[in-house]
Design a protein around this motif. Structure first.
Motif, short mmCIF file in Angstrom:
data_model
loop_
_atom_site.label_atom_id
_atom_site.label_comp_id
_atom_site.label_asym_id
_atom_site.label_seq_id
_atom_site.Cartn_x
_atom_site.Cartn_y
_atom_site.Cartn_z
N PRO A 52 1.59 -1.72 0.10
CA PRO A 52 -0.38 -0.35 0.09
C PRO A 52 0.19 1.10 -0.03
CG PRO A 52 0.13 -1.28 2.18
CD PRO A 52 0.64 -1.87 1.01
N TRP A 53 2.51 1.31 0.20
CA TRP A 53 2.88 2.72 0.52
C TRP A 53 3.24 3.04 -0.79
CZ3 TRP A 53 4.21 -2.35 2.39
CH2 TRP A 53 5.27 -3.13 2.30
N LEU A 54 3.08 2.22 -1.73
CA LEU A 54 3.35 2.19 -3.39
C LEU A 54 1.91 3.16 -3.61
CD1 LEU A 54 4.99 -0.24 -4.79
CD2 LEU A 54 5.66 1.30 -4.40
N TRP A 55 1.21 3.98 -3.53
CA TRP A 55 0.05 3.78 -3.30
C TRP A 55 0.20 5.21 -4.62
CZ3 TRP A 55 -4.37 3.51 -4.71
CH2 TRP A 55 -6.02 5.16 -4.97
N PRO A 56 1.15 5.77 -3.55
CA PRO A 56 0.85 8.26 -4.23
C PRO A 56 1.73 7.49 -5.87
CG PRO A 56 2.27 7.93 -2.11
CD PRO A 56 1.79 6.27 -2.61
N VAL A 112 -12.37 11.86 0.80
CA VAL A 112 -11.35 10.30 1.14
C VAL A 112 -10.65 10.27 2.22
CG1 VAL A 112 -11.08 7.37 0.93
CG2 VAL A 112 -13.04 8.61 -0.74
N THR A 113 -10.46 9.46 3.31
CA THR A 113 -9.85 10.06 4.00
C THR A 113 -8.48 9.15 4.24
OG1 THR A 113 -10.53 8.35 6.01
CG2 THR A 113 -10.78 11.45 6.58
N THR A 114 -7.56 8.88 4.80
CA THR A 114 -6.20 7.22 4.76
C THR A 114 -6.59 6.84 5.32
OG1 THR A 114 -4.77 9.84 4.24
CG2 THR A 114 -3.53 7.62 4.55
N LEU A 115 -7.50 6.79 6.95
CA LEU A 115 -7.76 5.77 7.27
C LEU A 115 -8.95 5.92 7.48
CD1 LEU A 115 -3.98 5.61 9.05
CD2 LEU A 115 -5.00 4.02 7.72
N PRO A 238 -4.38 16.35 9.58
CA PRO A 238 -5.16 16.33 8.19
C PRO A 238 -5.33 14.71 8.68
CG PRO A 238 -2.56 15.99 8.58
CD PRO A 238 -2.64 16.41 9.78
N ALA A 239 -7.22 14.42 7.81
CA ALA A 239 -7.65 13.36 8.05
C ALA A 239 -7.07 12.45 6.86
CB ALA A 239 -9.10 13.14 7.69
N TYR A 240 -6.31 12.66 5.90
CA TYR A 240 -5.71 12.26 4.86
C TYR A 240 -4.40 12.63 4.51
CZ TYR A 240 -7.22 16.61 3.06
OH TYR A 240 -8.05 17.77 1.79
N PHE A 241 -3.12 11.91 4.17
CA PHE A 241 -2.27 12.09 4.07
C PHE A 241 -1.06 10.57 3.34
CE2 PHE A 241 -2.91 10.64 8.58
CZ PHE A 241 -2.90 9.88 8.23
N GLN A 279 12.28 11.90 13.04
CA GLN A 279 12.47 11.82 11.70
C GLN A 279 11.37 11.51 10.92
OE1 GLN A 279 16.57 10.79 9.48
NE2 GLN A 279 16.53 13.18 8.98
N VAL A 280 10.25 10.76 11.56
CA VAL A 280 9.18 9.76 11.62
C VAL A 280 8.51 11.06 12.03
CG1 VAL A 280 7.19 7.94 13.17
CG2 VAL A 280 9.79 7.61 12.90
N GLU A 281 7.29 10.63 10.46
CA GLU A 281 5.84 11.40 9.98
C GLU A 281 4.95 10.82 9.54
OE1 GLU A 281 6.86 11.71 5.46
OE2 GLU A 281 8.93 13.18 7.28
N PRO A 282 3.58 11.24 9.68
CA PRO A 282 2.26 11.00 9.71
C PRO A 282 2.17 10.00 8.12
CG PRO A 282 2.19 12.68 10.42
CD PRO A 282 3.84 12.60 10.33
N GLY A 283 1.75 8.95 7.56
CA GLY A 283 2.45 8.43 6.49
C GLY A 283 3.01 6.91 6.38
#
Length: 373
Positions: A52-56, A112-115, A238-241, A279-283
């Motif tokens: 799923p991380w390849l979605w972008p 549509v939200t990410t989660l 954000p609700a989506y990222f 260096q952790v971030e949302p998403g």
């Protein structure tokens, strides 16, 4: 002189560099999918991708919209291939023109939200993770105009702090600390939202005059000592990222859970000892790994430590501290870590973050490792 084998290996390494994530579409992925109310980007990515991380990468080249994250209920997504044969997911505008009644909800704030928003909303809006020293410097509740344990709408509270007149503040209760399992140090304190108040007297702490606030909403019991933050601080998230893997190696651990259970599963929320300092971030999508149990191979053959003799256990325990690998009668085997699930980070602080478990092969536990190699 360089050996032929080395030359062949170097040639092969040049011809075949390190394998990166390849965008592969599931064999049963539909050529067209109409977005439904309640769908998330995670759901849709799972229809088309095993990773799923390849979605972008599948979606970001879509030239039809400005923000590649925004998809709405009623949109018809069509799987196409570009000139290089790479799969892309685009909005089928013809579907919308021919079937306007197919739209479920109008565009606007219904992207549509990410989660699943119903799962993460309490942690986007009602939960904070704040350093204890920072909490100690915040204004706090001294008492109320009535000696009752539960403050309700309209009650007046007195605050140890110089507050802005007519400003709305959120009240939080300081909870248990999130502790790093390796260093045993407190990384942050859980802070739970308890209510909203508005200032009608500023107060003057220098001269011993508290600020006065009126309770406008209550989520749970307001207690003396509960602290205040400006209403929207830490809540505008954000609700989506973008879902993606970290670019650098990351390793931390699951240190707490939202439901306080011993074991948890897909769609449960956990706390990691990883934050913006790492260096952790949302998403960010991380693997969950678990250390396989060690084995002592002694006179009676291989056994787990709990099934071994007292001496063998001593050898095993000592090896962890002084680096012993074996004695003449026993060998201590350290086994590898194995993947047991995946999670996605959705809220990040300096030293901790909240994450949602998205996949698990075994029940997830406190102490499991959150990692990208």
């Amino acid at each position: 002189m360089r050996s032929p084998l080395v030359a062949i290996m170097l040639a092969l390494s040049a011809a075949f560099p390190a394998v990166a994530d390849v965008l592969e579409i599931k064999k049963d992925a539909p050529k067209q999918y109409v977005v439904k109310k309640g769908d998330t980007l995670w759901d849709i990515s799972g229809i088309y991708l095993n990773k799923p991380w390849l979605w972008p990468e599948l979606w970001q080249m879509n030239p039809q919209i400005n923000n590649p994250n925004l998809i709405y209920p009623g949109d018809a997504l069509t799987l196409v291939y570009d000139a290089d044969g790479k799969p892309r997911l685009v909005i089928n505008k013809a579907y919308r023109k021919l079937s306007p009644q197919g739209r479920i909800t109008p565009k606007g704030k219904n992207a549509v939200t990410t989660l699943p928003l119903e799962l993460i909303k309490p942690y986007l809006t009602y939960e904070q993770a704040i350093n204890s020293d920072e909490i100690d410097n915040k204004p706090y509740v001294l008492g109320a105009n009535q000696n009752t344990k539960t403050q309700t709408l309209g009650h007046i509270l007195y605050i140890n702090g110089d507050l802005k007149l007519n400003q709305a503040y959120a009240i939080y209760h300081k909870g248990e600390p999130y502790v790093d399992p390796k260093t045993n140090t407190a990384l942050a304190n859980k802070a739970s939202f308890v209510g909203v108040v508005r200032v009608f007297r500023r107060g003057d702490i220098t001269n011993g005059v508290p600020a006065s606030v009126r309770v406008e909403s209550v989520k749970r019991e307001i207690k003396q000592g509960d602290f205040l933050l400006p209403l929207m601080q830490g809540q505008m998230l954000p609700a989506y990222f973008n879902m993606h893997r970290p670019k650098q190696p990351v390793e931390g651990a699951v240190i707490a859970s939202a439901n306080h259970s011993r074991e948890f599963s897909t769609m449960d929320i956990v706390v990691l000892n990883l934050g913006s300092e790492q260096q952790v971030e949302p998403g960010h999508i991380l693997d969950i790994e678990r250390q396989s149990p060690g084995v002592i191979d002694g006179r009676r053959g291989p056994r787990y430590p709990e099934d071994s003799s007292s001496f063998e256990k001593l050898v095993s325990d000592t090896s962890e501290f002084v680096g012993l690998e074996a004695d003449e009668n026993s060998t201590v085997w350290t086994m590898p870590k194995e993947k047991v699930g995946e999670l996605i980070v959705f809220k990040v602080y300096d030293k901790v973050s909240y994450a949602l478990i998205t996949k698990n092969q075994h029940p997830i536990r406190i102490g499991d490792i959150a990692v990208i190699h």
